[in-house]
Design an enzyme around this catalytic site. Structure first.
Site, PDB file in Angstrom:
ATOM      1  CG  HIS A 178      43.928  30.557  56.693  1.00 46.39           C
ATOM      2  ND1 HIS A 178      44.143  29.273  56.251  1.00 46.39           N
ATOM      3  CD2 HIS A 178      43.364  31.219  55.655  1.00 46.39           C
ATOM      4  CE1 HIS A 178      43.717  29.164  55.006  1.00 46.39           C
ATOM      5  NE2 HIS A 178      43.229  30.330  54.621  1.00 46.39           N
ATOM      6  CG  ASP A 223      42.515  28.087  51.285  1.00 44.60           C
ATOM      7  OD1 ASP A 223      41.831  28.394  50.302  1.00 44.60           O
ATOM      8  OD2 ASP A 223      42.882  28.918  52.135  1.00 44.60           O
ATOM      9  CG  HIS A 261      47.696  32.330  47.361  1.00 39.80           C
ATOM     10  ND1 HIS A 261      47.492  33.603  47.845  1.00 39.80           N
ATOM     11  CD2 HIS A 261      46.492  31.715  47.451  1.00 39.80           C
ATOM     12  CE1 HIS A 261      46.232  33.746  48.214  1.00 39.80           C
ATOM     13  NE2 HIS A 261      45.602  32.613  47.988  1.00 39.80           N
ATOM     14  CE1 TYR A 311      45.837  34.543  55.355  1.00 41.66           C
ATOM     15  CE2 TYR A 311      44.419  36.470  55.455  1.00 41.66           C
ATOM     16  CZ  TYR A 311      44.613  35.137  55.146  1.00 41.66           C
ATOM     17  OH  TYR A 311      43.580  34.421  54.614  1.00 41.66           O
ATOM     18  CG  HIS A 314      36.854  32.023  50.277  1.00 44.02           C
ATOM     19  ND1 HIS A 314      36.764  32.496  48.992  1.00 44.02           N
ATOM     20  CD2 HIS A 314      38.195  32.028  50.575  1.00 44.02           C
ATOM     21  CE1 HIS A 314      37.974  32.788  48.542  1.00 44.02           C
ATOM     22  NE2 HIS A 314      38.855  32.497  49.475  1.00 44.02           N
ATOM     23  CD  GLU A 349      42.194  31.058  47.527  1.00 40.84           C
ATOM     24  OE1 GLU A 349      41.793  31.966  48.286  1.00 40.84           O
ATOM     25  OE2 GLU A 349      43.292  31.094  46.927  1.00 40.84           O
ATOM     26  CG  ASP A 398      40.697  33.515  53.257  1.00 37.13           C
ATOM     27  OD1 ASP A 398      41.146  32.554  53.881  1.00 37.13           O
ATOM     28  OD2 ASP A 398      40.432  33.477  52.040  1.00 37.13           O
ATOM     29  CG  HIS A 403      41.401  36.876  49.461  1.00 32.47           C
ATOM     30  ND1 HIS A 403      42.285  36.398  48.522  1.00 32.47           N
ATOM     31  CD2 HIS A 403      40.893  35.773  50.061  1.00 32.47           C
ATOM     32  CE1 HIS A 403      42.336  35.085  48.569  1.00 32.47           C
ATOM     33  NE2 HIS A 403      41.496  34.682  49.491  1.00 32.47           N
TER      34      HIS A 403
HETATM   35 FE1  FEO Z   1      41.066  32.714  50.118  1.00 36.27          FE
HETATM   36 FE2  FEO Z   1      42.094  30.856  52.743  1.00 36.27          FE
HETATM   37  O1  FEO Z   1      41.534  31.162  51.010  1.00 36.27           O
END
Ligand code: FEO
Length: 395
Positions: free
Chosen positions: A227, A83, A23, A194, A79, A81, A166, A147
């Protein structure tokens, strides 16, 4: 290369041993991380998520070698995002007609980031499913605000794998992929870090979602996160932990956060820690100079605490920047059910303690009336008042 995780399901992500920040510069990573993508090879071949943009070429090359891009029947994007979606545009250059299952909000995030590409984006919502052959199917579960608004989990029947994206993850590179191959202390700490830094603001929604997932009565043999470790040994452990963390979590801990110009405020901080050890010997006491400490670690410790003491001297009729930004971050994480007290030295106007109290209250803390406000340097009376402050926080 792909690595089998269960049955015909493989991990095909990127293990990032060197990653230090996430981030932007906000989240500090000390143990590496991973972007976990998965390949399901039943009668249908399905890709679940991709990896971050810098690793797109290696990812697409791997997919080509392992399964052949043209053999991918569809993609699930849990998701949007970057990553997880960063390699999607490169992949879609090769297989532009392959369907992508995602939530309605994920369409917005994918098209917002990568433009309208006429990709076959198929919107799904909770309870929708798709057959993958061999008697198995994928069931989608929206994970709104866990999230991001677009977040989703995908459940695979038969093998009983929850691809949770996530949720339940950690920024922790686990070479053996699975939770039982990880250092258990680090794993629990990284999972909590996290949660504290990324999911804590959405705790109310976490509680509701866990209730909803349990009510589905689906057996869960494995939780394949996006992750860190894949939970194969007692996977319900992390779900129970999330349920616990989402309910105004606290341990018997006092965290002292401060900055100091000429050691006066630091002296008060040290006295508070000494007094806390004496009057409440079972309480864990942690202390951080906000300007010298890792923000993600401080947030984790505050998340665990039942109380915090925050100190700053007065500078330019305000508080020090390190303390100010720390409070600002705590506010965004919406911690609940935690007491706070303020302390600080001053030489002239002395606004810092009042500012701290106001900002801590604004950040959602229960601020005690007891504080320590010391002119020039803490005298014996100031230091003796540390006991009253500690009792107000821990009593
Ligand atoms: Fe919300 Fe691992 O990205």
């Amino acid at each position: 290369m792909k690595q089998t995780i269960k049955g015909n399901v493989s991990w095909i992500g990127y293990m990032d041993w060197e990653l230090k920040k996430f981030h932007g510069e906000e989240y500090t990573i000390t143990e590496g991380s991973s972007q976990n993508a998965y390949l399901i090879e039943e009668e249908k071949t399905v890709l679940i998520d991709t990896v971050w943009t810098p690793h797109k070429n290696e990812f697409v090359d791997n997919l080509e070698k392992e399964v052949g891009l043209k053999n991918i029947d569809f993609i699930v994007m849990n998701h949007g995002e970057a990553d997880h979606s960063g390699a999607l545009p490169e992949l879609m250059k090769h297989i532009p007609d392959t369907p992508i299952y995602c939530t309605a909000n994920a369409v917005k995030s994918i098209e917002g980031q990568y433009g309208k590409n006429n990709w076959d984006l198929r919107v799904v919502k909770t309870g929708d499913s798709v057959d993958i052959g061999n008697g198995k199917k994928l069931i989608f579960v929206e994970m709104t605000m866990l999230h991001w608004p677009d977040s989703m989990a995908t459940y695979m029947t038969g093998d009983a794998i929850l691809f949770s994206n996530d949720a339940f993850g950690q920024h922790y590179a686990v070479g053996g992929l699975f939770n039982d191959t990880a250092d258990q202390c680090k794993l629990e700490y990284e999972a909590m870090k996290y949660y504290a830094n990324i999911l804590a603001p959405f705790s109310t929604l976490v509680s509701k979602k866990i209730t909803e997932i349990k009510a589905l009565n689906l057996p869960i043999d494995m939780i394949a996160t996006s992750h860190g470790a894949i939970w194969r040994d007692k996977p319900m452990w992390i779900i129970e932990k999330y349920a616990e963390w989402a309910e105004e979590y606290q341990e018997d801990q006092l965290t002292i956060l401060y900055d100091s110009m000429w050691e006066g405020t630091a002296a008060i901080a040290r006295e508070i820690s000494r007094v806390a050890a004496r009057v409440s010997p079972n309480t864990m006491v942690r202390m951080f100079n906000c300007s010298k400490s890792d923000l993600s670690e401080m947030m984790t410790e505050v998340f665990k605490s039942k109380a915090i003491a925050v100190g700053s001297p007065t500078i330019s009729r305000d508080i020090m920047m390190g303390v100010s930004s720390t409070i600002r971050f705590m506010k965004s994480l919406k911690f609940k059910n935690k007491r706070a007290a303020a302390f600080g030295c001053y030489g002239w106007s002395g606004e810092s303690v009042d500012i701290l109290k106001r900002e801590l209250a604004d950040a959602g803390f229960q601020v005690t009336d007891t504080n320590i406000r010391s002119m020039w340097k803490p005298n014996d009376e100031d230091l003796e008042s540390a006991e009253e402050l500690v009792r107000a926080l821990l009593g």
